[in-house]
Structures are given as structure tokens and as C-alpha cells.
Design a protein around this motif. Structure first.
Motif, short mmCIF file in Angstrom:
data_model
loop_
_atom_site.label_atom_id
_atom_site.label_comp_id
_atom_site.label_asym_id
_atom_site.label_seq_id
_atom_site.Cartn_x
_atom_site.Cartn_y
_atom_site.Cartn_z
N GLY A 161 -16.12 12.45 -8.72
CA GLY A 161 -16.56 11.75 -9.91
C GLY A 161 -15.69 12.01 -11.12
O GLY A 161 -16.11 11.75 -12.25
N VAL A 162 -14.46 12.51 -10.90
CA VAL A 162 -13.51 12.78 -11.97
C VAL A 162 -12.28 11.91 -11.73
O VAL A 162 -11.72 11.92 -10.63
N VAL A 163 -11.86 11.16 -12.74
CA VAL A 163 -10.62 10.40 -12.62
C VAL A 163 -9.48 11.41 -12.52
O VAL A 163 -9.29 12.22 -13.43
N PRO A 164 -8.71 11.39 -11.46
CA PRO A 164 -7.70 12.43 -11.28
C PRO A 164 -6.51 12.27 -12.22
O PRO A 164 -6.12 11.17 -12.59
N ALA A 165 -5.96 13.41 -12.62
CA ALA A 165 -4.66 13.44 -13.28
C ALA A 165 -3.64 13.81 -12.22
O ALA A 165 -2.79 13.00 -11.85
N CYS A 166 -3.73 15.02 -11.70
CA CYS A 166 -3.00 15.45 -10.50
C CYS A 166 -4.06 16.05 -9.59
O CYS A 166 -4.49 17.19 -9.80
N ALA A 167 -4.49 15.27 -8.61
CA ALA A 167 -5.67 15.63 -7.84
C ALA A 167 -5.58 17.00 -7.19
O ALA A 167 -6.58 17.71 -7.06
N SER A 168 -4.38 17.40 -6.77
CA SER A 168 -4.25 18.69 -6.08
C SER A 168 -4.35 19.87 -7.04
O SER A 168 -4.51 21.01 -6.59
N LEU A 169 -4.27 19.61 -8.36
CA LEU A 169 -4.28 20.68 -9.35
C LEU A 169 -5.49 20.64 -10.28
O LEU A 169 -5.77 21.63 -10.96
N GLU A 210 8.77 18.56 -15.97
CA GLU A 210 10.19 18.29 -15.81
C GLU A 210 10.58 18.10 -14.35
O GLU A 210 11.64 17.56 -14.06
N GLY A 211 9.73 18.57 -13.43
CA GLY A 211 10.04 18.47 -12.01
C GLY A 211 9.35 17.29 -11.35
O GLY A 211 8.91 16.34 -12.00
N ALA A 212 9.23 17.38 -10.04
CA ALA A 212 8.70 16.25 -9.26
C ALA A 212 7.17 16.22 -9.19
O ALA A 212 6.60 15.22 -8.75
N PHE A 213 6.51 17.29 -9.61
CA PHE A 213 5.06 17.34 -9.46
C PHE A 213 4.34 16.30 -10.32
O PHE A 213 3.22 15.91 -10.02
N TYR A 246 1.43 9.45 -11.10
CA TYR A 246 1.62 8.05 -10.75
C TYR A 246 0.72 7.67 -9.58
O TYR A 246 0.16 6.56 -9.53
N THR A 247 0.55 8.58 -8.63
CA THR A 247 -0.35 8.32 -7.50
C THR A 247 -1.75 8.02 -7.99
O THR A 247 -2.45 7.16 -7.44
N ALA A 248 -2.19 8.71 -9.05
CA ALA A 248 -3.56 8.56 -9.53
C ALA A 248 -3.79 7.20 -10.19
O ALA A 248 -4.76 6.50 -9.87
N VAL A 249 -2.94 6.83 -11.14
CA VAL A 249 -3.21 5.62 -11.93
C VAL A 249 -1.97 4.74 -12.12
O VAL A 249 -1.97 3.82 -12.93
N GLY A 250 -0.91 5.00 -11.36
CA GLY A 250 0.34 4.28 -11.57
C GLY A 250 0.24 2.78 -11.38
O GLY A 250 0.79 2.01 -12.19
N ASN A 251 -0.47 2.34 -10.36
CA ASN A 251 -0.58 0.91 -10.13
C ASN A 251 -1.28 0.21 -11.29
O ASN A 251 -0.89 -0.88 -11.71
N PHE A 252 -2.33 0.86 -11.80
CA PHE A 252 -3.04 0.29 -12.95
C PHE A 252 -2.10 0.21 -14.16
O PHE A 252 -2.06 -0.82 -14.85
N VAL A 253 -1.34 1.26 -14.41
CA VAL A 253 -0.46 1.29 -15.58
C VAL A 253 0.63 0.23 -15.45
O VAL A 253 0.94 -0.49 -16.42
N ASP A 254 1.22 0.10 -14.27
CA ASP A 254 2.26 -0.92 -14.06
C ASP A 254 1.72 -2.32 -14.38
O ASP A 254 2.35 -3.11 -15.09
N THR A 276 5.03 6.10 -15.73
CA THR A 276 5.96 5.17 -15.08
C THR A 276 7.26 5.86 -14.67
O THR A 276 7.85 5.52 -13.63
N ARG A 277 7.72 6.82 -15.47
CA ARG A 277 8.94 7.56 -15.06
C ARG A 277 8.70 8.34 -13.78
O ARG A 277 9.63 8.56 -12.98
#
Length: 567
Positions: free
Chosen positions: A182-190, A281-284, A289-297, A316-317
Motif C-alpha cells: 500500500g506504499v507507492v515505491p521509490a526504490c522498492a528493495s530499499l 550517482e550510481g546505478a541504483f 524508473y522501475t517504480a514510476v518511469g512509464n508514468f513519467v515518460d 528519466t535519466r
């Protein structure tokens, strides 16, 4: 007038008084909340056990609350949840009442609290400064005394930075201890759901209802060797640049732990700060983007003006980060985590400033990415390393709240809270009755090393009742309108002393936040509403001692024969 209902009314009055509309995304209709408050009071009056009865709750806008849209700070993203998120449902089941959903850095992307179409949330103490994010509205709602508790989330520090900048407590539990359904994820694994409160005991109580057994397969924690708490601190030069006065405030916190008997030792902070830089700064960051990238695009193509440009740019980056970089960063993170845990191996916790400074709104506007990166210097690595943390107030620096955090291995949440309780040289306690100077229970305070600070009154928002207890005690109840200033003594006592006192506190007494005449809040003894049945309202005396004097005079007059008569 019932306690929960009057607290709700006082909260809406407080909302009007502080005039901070940017705190909220959606407030529940007042009539609806008052109706719920009446039900809570009725349930308590018939003996139902609701430990959080009367506690008011705000919920970050990326956590589902039935009846309110979940927007994550983006109106066009909003949806109507079918039910409360489990963490909200658990607090409501214990008696807490939700006032509404709070503003945040859009999609929980940021530590500043300004990245929202609902407005930048200003700091509770200085409106020219940021509140900290992403759980900005939740933290300020607690700090300004509107609600008792608030839920936030913490991926990179979002539940700790705003706690520190607004002078309140923020508990970031071990990942998985509190459900994130029930939480909109930012980075779901973290992601972690966190809780804000004005005092550590209040935050711990709320967390006890939020938590649930975890299915995580972790090796058992090593047995802790006997002895004092072992707290690791970095060398001064490893802290990097801090705001003026912040290094001194941090060193004072270290000194307080040392004076409380902690074993202070030095650790190498490098693996923590190196990992912190990797989060954005890294790939994490690709997980955002996995969480909301499609919506943002899609929203960018459609020209959605509710998108925050800084947030949209970050997300988007992240779309174009190559997979090989994620594998390389994962390997590097594993090396850094091994180093960090080795540094912590002979310590119970590491003590750090929660943030390196408190920027102004103008400073963040001039350098949004740089300001955000600086704020996460000490917090970004915590979830990457799978650690627990608690952020607590630790005094002031240049007239602004200063906070520190204790970070330790997963599932050492209780241990961190016990150490955090030592950080204040003493705890203030407001008393209005049997613990007053000269009263029967005052020796309890004295035996715990308490000392009287001052005599004052409460704010005129309480009523006083004479309870049918032995020894006689008053019951202080918050009513908002129709209250009176009640004589109050403020005592200082060691943090462990307050814990011992609470362990013996009988019902119907309870610990809560008492507002004093000067507008500040101090932990103090309040009364459960169910105990007020058949209790005499003695508010007109404005003092427990005045009431006792009045009663003694009544008894004396009753025993004195009228003039001209003999016994």
C-alpha cells in the motif's frame, strides 16, 4: 466533552492557526473525523482497550488511506485506494485517528521537501528554511503540534532528515520489519515506512503496532558481550563540511553519551560515505524508473505541468543506465558493506549527525541537486547496507534544531532506541498532581534523581478532574476549547528514570505531550477518558493543591459546630 473529540477539534483549530496549507495534500472533512472520534470515545467508555485512543495521525501522501486519493505528490498520478495500507490499518485499529495525507517530495524523490506541485513545505522553526524531505509534511505536522504521530517513508533518509531539521524523533526500522504494502515505491528493495513523534517513547509505541513478524532469512545476531554501550564515532575530518556550530553540537552529543557511561570508540566512516554517494550517482537510482518511469515518460509527452522538473529529470535519466553498470555497482557495494560491518563489528551503533546542515529555500532553489546530495551524506548508505536507524533531537545549533542518528545492524532497533534515550542529559516531565512538591508521590521523583526546574501552568486547553484513586490523584485531560491554565511543575530527570517511572505507571494514567503556557510541549501525565466517569471536575480551582486546600477547608467547616452550640 469527550477527550478524543476535543483533541480533534483542537487539531483543526491548530491547522487554522499555523496557516501552513502546504503541509497537506488532502484533509479529511472535519465532520467525518469528529464522528470517528465519538465512536472511539464510546468504545473506550465501555472498557475497550485502545492504546492509541485520542492520538492523531498524519500519513505521507504515498501511503494508502481509504477514502483519500494516493497521489505521491503528483495529482495526475493519483488513484483511489480500496483499503488502508496495512501500517495505517494497524494504527487505526489501536485507536489512532487519521487527519489526512501530507505533502512530500514528488514520488518520494528528494531530501529537501520542496519538490511538489502542492508547494514547498517550510521548516517548522524557520519558514525561510526547508523542512527536509521527502516526508516533509508529516514531519512538520508533528513538529507544529497538529498531530501526535505521522507516517513517512525512508529510502535515503526521508524519515530522518526532516525529523532532524524540525526537532522531532524519526524511527527508520529494519527493512522488512514494517510492511510496505500500500506504499507507492521509490526504490522498492530499499523502502521503509517510518514514524515521527515528538518523543522517543511515543514513536516506539507506534512502531510496536506497525511492526510484524518478518520472513527474512537472516543469521542470528551475535550475542552482545556484557558491558556499557559501545558507540562508534568518526574522526572529525571524516565528517566533511558542516554548517557553522554543527560540529560543536555533534561533539556535545558524543560527550553526553560518554558522560552517560557509553564506551566511545573511533571507526572509519569512508565505506559509509562512499556508499552514500552511490545511491544517486550510481546505478541504483534505476529502480526509481522501475517504480514510476512509464508514468513519467507519458506525462512528459502529454505536457503534464504537475511534474516537478527536478524529480522528472532524476527519474528519466535513470532509464538509460546500462545493466552492466548495475552489476558493477552491486559488486562494489558488497565490498563497501563488508568494510562497514567490520567497522561496526565491535560496536553497538555508530553515532552521526543526521544531516550536515540546514539550507534555506533559496539555497535549494539555486542548487537543487547539490543541496540534496549534501543532505544525504550520512543517511544514504543506511538502507543500502541493510541497517536500522533512529534520529533524535540533540539540542540546537545557531538557534535551529540539531539532530543526530544512531545506526546499527538489522534488527537492533530496540538497542538503538535504548542508546538514543541516553543522548539527552535529562528528560523534562510535567506533573500536576500527586507528584508535585510536598505531595505523596513526590518522593518517587526524588528517588530517581529528579530536580525541579520551574513552576508554571499548562496552556488553557485542559480540564482537571479529581479521580477516585488511592492516594488521591487528579486527571488532566486535553479539551481545547473550554479549558483553563492548570498549575504545573516541570521536573528534570535522567532518561532511564523516566523509563522506570513509566514501568510503574498505573492505569488510568498515561504519558502524553502536555502543552505549557509558553507554547512548548513537555512529556507529562494525562488521564484515560474512561476514568472520568463519576470524577469531579475541579478545573475551577486551576490547581491540584488549591483543590486540596479547598477540600480541607470544607472538612474543617463540617467539623466545626455553629456559633452558640456545644459538642
Amino acid at each position: 466533552m469527550s477527550s478524543t473529540l476535543t483533541r480533534v477539534r483542537a487539531a483543526y483549530a491548530r491547522i487554522d492557526a499555523v496557516d501552513r496549507p502546504e503541509i497537506w495534500i488532502d484533509l479529511r472533512p472535519r465532520a467525518e473525523v469528529e464522528a470517528e472520534a465519538r465512536v472511539i470515545d464510546e468504545r473506550v467508555s465501555v472498557g475497550e482497550r485502545l492504546p492509541l485512543a485520542g492520538r492523531l495521525l498524519a500519513v505521507k501522501g504515498n501511503i494508502d488511506v481509504a477514502g483519500l486519493p494516493t497521489t505521491a505528490g503528483c495529482p495526475s498520478y493519483g488513484y483511489e485506494p480500496e483499503a488502508d495500507a496495512p501500517v495505517v490499518a494497524r494504527l487505526r485499529a489501536a485507536g489512532a485517528i487519521v487527519l489526512g495525507t501530507t505533502n512530500l517530495d514528488q514520488f518520494a524523490t528528494g531530501l529537501v521537501g520542496t519538490r511538489s506541485p502542492y508547494g514547498a513545505v517550510r521548516g517548522a522553526y524557520d519558514p525561510a528554511r526547508i523542512s527536509g524531505g521527502s516526508s516533509s509534511g508529516s514531519a512538520v505536522a508533528v513538529a507544529l503540534g497538529i498531530v501526535d504521530l505521522a507516517l513517512g517513508t525512508d529510502t535515503a533518509g526521508s524519515g530522518r532528515i526532516p525529523a532532524a531539521l524540525n526537532g522531532i524523533v524519526g524511527l527508520k526500522p529494519t527493512r522488512g520489519l514494517v510492511p510496505t504494502a500500500g506504499v507507492v515505491p521509490a526504490c522498492a528493495s530499499l523502502d521503509c515506512v517510518t514514524v515521527f513523534a515528538r518523543t522517543l517513547p511515543e514513536a516506539e509505541q507506534a512502531l510496536s503496532f506497525m511492526a510484524s513478524p518478518t520472513s527474512r532469512d537472516l543469521p542470528p545476531l551475535p550475542q552482545r558481550a556484557p558491558g556499557p554501550w559501545r558507540v562508534a564515532v568518526p574522526a572529525r575530518e571524516q565528517l566533511g563540511e558542516l554548517d557553522e556550530g554543527w560540529a560543536e553540537a555533534y561533539e556535545a552529543a558524543v560527550a553526553r553519551l560518554d558522560a552517560a557511561g557509553a564506551d566511545i570508540r573511533v571507526l572509519d566512516l569512508a565505506p559509509f560515505t562512499e556508499a552514500a554517494a552511490m545511491l544517486y550517482e550510481g546505478a541504483f537510482v534505476a529502480e526509481r524508473y522501475t517504480a514510476v518511469g512509464n508514468f513519467v515518460d507519458k506525462a512528459i509527452v502529454e505536457g503534464d505541468e504537475s511534474l516537478d522538473p527536478t524529480v522528472a529529470g532524476i527519474i528519466t535519466r535513470a532509464r538509460d543506465i546500462p545493466a552492466h553498470r548495475l552489476f558493477a555497482d552491486t559488486d562494489r557495494l558488497a565490498v563497501l558493506r563488508t568494510r562497514a560491518l567490520a567497522e561496526l563489528a565491535d560496536s553497538d551503533a555508530v553515532l552521526l549527525p543526521t544531516a550536515p546542515g540546514h539550507p534555506t529555500l533559496a539555497e535549494v532553489a539555486a542548487d537543487p541537486l547539490g543541496s540534496n546530495a549534501r543532505l544525504g551524506r550520512f543517511t544514504n548508505s543506511t538502507n543500502l547496507f541493510d541497517l536500522a536507524a533512529v534520529a533524535v533531537p540533540a539540542g540546537e545549533a545557531n538557534g535551529l534544531p540539531f539532530g543526530v542518528m544512531l545506526v546499527g545492524p538489522a534488527f537492533t532497533d530496540d538497542r538503538l532506541a535504548r542508546i538514543a534515550a541516553l543522548l539527552r542529559p535529562d528528560t523534562r516531565l510535567a506533573v500536576v498532581g500527586a507528584h508535585l512538591t510536598g505531595q505523596p508521590l513526590n518522593p518517587q521523583l526524588l528517588s530517581l534523581g529528579a530536580r525541579l526546574d520551574r513552576t508554571t501552568t499548562t496552556a488553557p486547553v485542559y480540564r482537571l478532574h479529581a479521580l477516585r484513586t488511592d492516594p488521591p490523584k487528579p486527571g488532566l485531560v486535553h479539551v481545547g476549547e473550554g479549558g483553563a491554565p492548570i498549575e504545573t511543575e516541570v521536573w528534570h530527570l535522567p532518561p532511564e528514570g523516566l523509563g522506570r517511572l513509566l514501568s510503574t505507571l498505573p492505569r488510568p494514567m498515561t504519558l502524553g505531550s502536555v502543552q505549557l503556557a509558553d507554547g512548548t510541549h513537555v512529556p507529562g501525565f494525562l488521564c484515560e477518558p474512561s476514568a472520568l466517569e463519576n470524577a469531579e471536575d475541579i478545573t475551577k480551582h486551576k490547581s491540584w493543591r488549591s483543590y486540596l486546600t479547598h477540600r480541607q477547608n470544607q472538612l474543617r467547616d463540617a467539623d466545626t459546630p455553629p456559633p452558640g452550640t456545644t459538642n
